[in-house]
Design a protein around this motif. Structure first.
Motif, PDB file in Angstrom:
ATOM      1  N   TRP A 176       8.729  15.545  -5.367  1.00 27.75           N
ATOM      2  CA  TRP A 176       7.970  16.460  -4.515  1.00 27.75           C
ATOM      3  C   TRP A 176       6.760  15.819  -3.848  1.00 27.75           C
ATOM      4  N   TYR A 177       6.407  14.634  -4.285  1.00 32.42           N
ATOM      5  CA  TYR A 177       5.209  14.015  -3.715  1.00 32.42           C
ATOM      6  C   TYR A 177       5.448  12.570  -3.285  1.00 32.42           C
ATOM      7  N   ASP A 178       5.811  11.705  -4.227  1.00 30.43           N
ATOM      8  CA  ASP A 178       5.849  10.273  -3.936  1.00 30.43           C
ATOM      9  C   ASP A 178       6.858   9.927  -2.850  1.00 30.43           C
ATOM     10  N   GLU A 179       8.092  10.368  -2.994  1.00 31.30           N
ATOM     11  CA  GLU A 179       9.102  10.033  -1.991  1.00 31.30           C
ATOM     12  C   GLU A 179       8.779  10.608  -0.615  1.00 31.30           C
ATOM     13  N   PRO A 180       8.367  11.884  -0.510  1.00 26.14           N
ATOM     14  CA  PRO A 180       7.998  12.402   0.819  1.00 26.14           C
ATOM     15  C   PRO A 180       6.780  11.701   1.421  1.00 26.14           C
ATOM     16  N   VAL A 181       5.777  11.408   0.605  1.00 24.41           N
ATOM     17  CA  VAL A 181       4.578  10.758   1.138  1.00 24.41           C
ATOM     18  C   VAL A 181       4.882   9.340   1.600  1.00 24.41           C
ATOM     19  N   ARG A 182       5.680   8.626   0.833  1.00 26.13           N
ATOM     20  CA  ARG A 182       6.030   7.264   1.249  1.00 26.13           C
ATOM     21  C   ARG A 182       6.855   7.272   2.529  1.00 26.13           C
ATOM     22  N   TRP A 185       6.577   9.492   4.894  1.00 26.71           N
ATOM     23  CA  TRP A 185       5.596   9.785   5.949  1.00 26.71           C
ATOM     24  C   TRP A 185       4.768   8.562   6.289  1.00 26.71           C
ATOM     25  N   LEU A 186       4.360   7.804   5.243  1.00 28.56           N
ATOM     26  CA  LEU A 186       3.560   6.595   5.492  1.00 28.56           C
ATOM     27  C   LEU A 186       4.352   5.543   6.252  1.00 28.56           C
ATOM     28  N   LYS A 219       3.995   6.453   9.808  1.00 21.45           N
ATOM     29  CA  LYS A 219       2.630   6.352  10.328  1.00 21.45           C
ATOM     30  C   LYS A 219       2.128   4.902  10.398  1.00 21.45           C
ATOM     31  N   LEU A 220       2.611   4.047   9.489  1.00 20.81           N
ATOM     32  CA  LEU A 220       2.089   2.690   9.402  1.00 20.81           C
ATOM     33  C   LEU A 220       2.944   1.685  10.166  1.00 20.81           C
ATOM     34  N   LYS A 221       3.832   2.155  11.025  1.00 26.65           N
ATOM     35  CA  LYS A 221       4.640   1.244  11.826  1.00 26.65           C
ATOM     36  C   LYS A 221       3.742   0.447  12.779  1.00 26.65           C
ATOM     37  N   PHE A 229       0.835  -1.198   0.000  1.00 27.37           N
ATOM     38  CA  PHE A 229       0.000   0.000   0.000  1.00 27.37           C
ATOM     39  C   PHE A 229       0.868   1.246   0.000  1.00 27.37           C
ATOM     40  N   GLU A 230       1.880   1.232   0.845  1.00 24.05           N
ATOM     41  CA  GLU A 230       2.796   2.376   0.942  1.00 24.05           C
ATOM     42  C   GLU A 230       3.517   2.619  -0.383  1.00 24.05           C
ATOM     43  N   ARG A 231       3.842   1.557  -1.086  1.00 22.64           N
ATOM     44  CA  ARG A 231       4.575   1.692  -2.346  1.00 22.64           C
ATOM     45  C   ARG A 231       3.674   2.128  -3.491  1.00 22.64           C
ATOM     46  N   LEU A 232       2.469   1.596  -3.556  1.00 20.67           N
ATOM     47  CA  LEU A 232       1.625   1.786  -4.738  1.00 20.67           C
ATOM     48  C   LEU A 232       0.626   2.935  -4.607  1.00 20.67           C
ATOM     49  N   GLN A 233       0.048   3.100  -3.430  1.00 22.00           N
ATOM     50  CA  GLN A 233      -1.140   3.937  -3.328  1.00 22.00           C
ATOM     51  C   GLN A 233      -0.918   5.436  -3.479  1.00 22.00           C
ATOM     52  N   PRO A 234       0.194   6.012  -3.001  1.00 24.43           N
ATOM     53  CA  PRO A 234       0.341   7.461  -3.161  1.00 24.43           C
ATOM     54  C   PRO A 234       0.212   7.936  -4.603  1.00 24.43           C
TER      55      PRO A 234
END
Length: 370
Positions: A356-362, A364-365, A368-370, A83-88
Motif C-alpha cells: 500500500w505504500y512502498d511499491e506505489p511510492v517507488r 511514482w518516484l 518523477k525522477l526521470k 534513493f528511490e529504492r531506499l528512502q520511501p
C-alpha cells in the motif's frame, strides 16, 4: 541521458530469500534482547551480524546490477535509483516511530516525559533525511542517531558505501579492489580482537567510537560483496536456498563464544563469519537453482518482505521493550506470546507497507525522477 531507461537485470531469487531469512532473525534478536541480563546472555546471540550480511549482499547485488552499466549511467542517476529504492521506507519507518513515541512511555525512557512536540517533529524531519542527530538532540535516552527508528543507522552507512562506490571505488581494478578489501578485512580483525566487548555490535551513536564501528562493519562486507560480484563464477547447486538458510540460522543463533574471560574468541568468530562464511553463503546462493515453484514463491515473498520488515518492525519493538521493562524479571516462557504477537504484527505491517505504500511510492518516484 535517461538513466531510468536501463534494462532491469534478472534477480538472484535465492539471495532475495536469504535476505528475508536474515531479516526475520533480526526481528527475533530484537525481541530477545530485552530479556537478556547482558550482551553475553542473548538468546539470539549473533543476530546483529545479519546487518553485516545485508551489507555484503548489497555490495554483491549492486556490483552485479551496475558494474557494466557505467557507460550509460551517471553518478546522479545511480544515486537517484538508490534513493528511490531506499528512502520511501526510511520515511515510513520514521513516521511510525514518531506516531508511537509518546505511547511507548516506560520507566526505561524517563526522557520521553520531557520532550516537547516541536522537538519530536524536528527529530522526525531530520530522520527523514537519515542524517544522524547529535547526542544533544537525543529524545529517547538510548544515545541513538535515529531515536524514532533505531535501525536507521545501518541505512546511513549503506548510503555512505553507495556514495563511495559511485564516486570512485567502482573504478578500481580487480587487483586494486582486492587490496582495498584485504586491508578492510585486516582492520575488521584487529577491531574485533582488541575492543572491550569482543564483538562488532555498534554503529548507532554519533560519536567517534560508534562511527568507527559503523564504518568498519560496512566497508569490508560491502566491498567484499562488490569484489565477489566481479570474480565469482556461479555454478549450478541444488537445494541452495535450504542449505544457505540453515547456515545463516546456525551462524546467527550461535551462542556467545568465550564468555567474559575470553572476549577475543567471540570477536574471532564474528570476523571469520563476516570475512569468510558470509561470502561463501552469498556465492552458494547466487549459484543456486530453484527447482520447484513453491520454493520460488517463498524466496520472492521473503525477498519482497525483507526490507519493509527491517524498516518498520522496530517501532513495534519499542512497545514490546516498554512492556518487558515494566515487568521486571519476566522470563522467556512468560514473554513469548507477546514476542510472537509482535513478530506477527511486524510481518503484517511490513506486508501492508510494501503493497500500500512502498511499491506505489517507488513507482511514482520513478516517473518523477526521470
Amino acid at each position: 541521458m535517461d538513466n531510468n531507461k536501463l534494462a532491469t537485470k534478472p534477480h538472484y531469487p535465492i539471495l532475495d530469500g536469504l535476505r528475508g531469512v536474515a531479516a526475520l532473525i533480526v526481528v527475533c534478536f530484537h525481541l530477545c534482547e530485552p530479556l537478556a541480563t547482558s550482551h553475553l546472555t542473548q538468546l539470539v546471540n549473533h543476530g546483529y551480524l545479519a546487518v553485516d550480511f545485508f551489507f555484503l549482499l548489497s555490495g554483491f547485488v549492486i556490483g552485479y546490477a551496475y558494474n557494466d552499466r557505467w557507460n550509460k549511467l551517471t553518478i546522479g542517476g545511480f544515486l537517484r535509483r538508490r534513493f528511490e529504492r531506499l528512502q520511501p521506507l526510511v520515511v515510513l519507518g520514521m513516521t511510525f516511530g514518531a506516531i508511537g513515541f509518546y505511547f511507548t512511555d516506560s520507566s526505561i525512557w524517563p526522557l520521553i516525559h520531557t520532550i516537547p512536540l516541536w522537538k519530536l517533529l524536528l527529530v522526525t524531519l531530520i530522520g527523514y533525511t537519515l542524517l544522524p542527530i547529535p547526542l544533544s538532540m537525543d529524545i529517547r535516552g538510548w544515545q541513538e542517531m535515529h531515536p524514532l527508528n533505531s535501525v536507521g543507522w545501518s541505512l546511513f552507512f549503506e548510503y555512505i558505501a553507495n556514495i563511495l562506490y559511485a564516486v570512485g571505488l567502482r573504478k578500481l581494478s580487480i587487483k586494486g579492489l582486492f587490496i582495498f578489501v584485504f586491508i578492510a578485512a585486516v582492520v575488521l580483525f584487529h577491531f574485533v580482537l582488541t575492543n572491550s566487548r569482543g564483538d562488532v555490535a555498534g554503529g548507532w551513536t554519533l560519536n567517534w567510537e560508534h562511527m568507527r564501528i559503523g564504518l568498519t562493519r560496512t566497508i569490508y562486507p560491502f566491498f567484499a560483496g562488490l569484489l565477489l560480484s566481479r570474480v565469482a563464477k556461479p555454478v549450478s547447486i541444488r537445494n541452495a536456498f535450504l542449505w544457505c538458510s540453515l547456515l545463516i540460522v546456525a551462524v546467527l543463533l550461535m551462542p556467545r563464544i568465550g564468555g567474559a574471560n575470553h572476549l577475543w574468541m567471540n570477536g574471532l568468530y564474528e570476523a571469520i563469519c563476516i570475512v569468510f562464511i558470509f561470502p561463501c553463503i552469498v556465492y552458494l546462493g547466487a549459484s543456486g537453482v530453484i527447482q520447484k515453484q513453491a520454493e520460488s514463491k517463498v524466496c520472492k515473498f521473503l525477498g519482497d518482505l525483507s526490507y519493509p520488515l527491517y524498516m518498520v518492525h522496530y517501532p513495534l519493538v519499542y512497545f514490546y521493550v516498554a512492556w518487558v521493562s515494566d515487568h521486571k524479571g519476566i522470563t522467556l516462557v512468560q514473554a513469548w506470546p507477546y514476542a510472537l504477537l509482535t513478530l506477527i504484527g511486524s510481518i503484517i505491517l511490513a506486508y501492508i507497507s510494501l503493497k500500500w505504500y512502498d511499491e506505489p511510492v517507488r513507482a511514482w518516484l520513478r516517473k518523477k525522477l526521470k
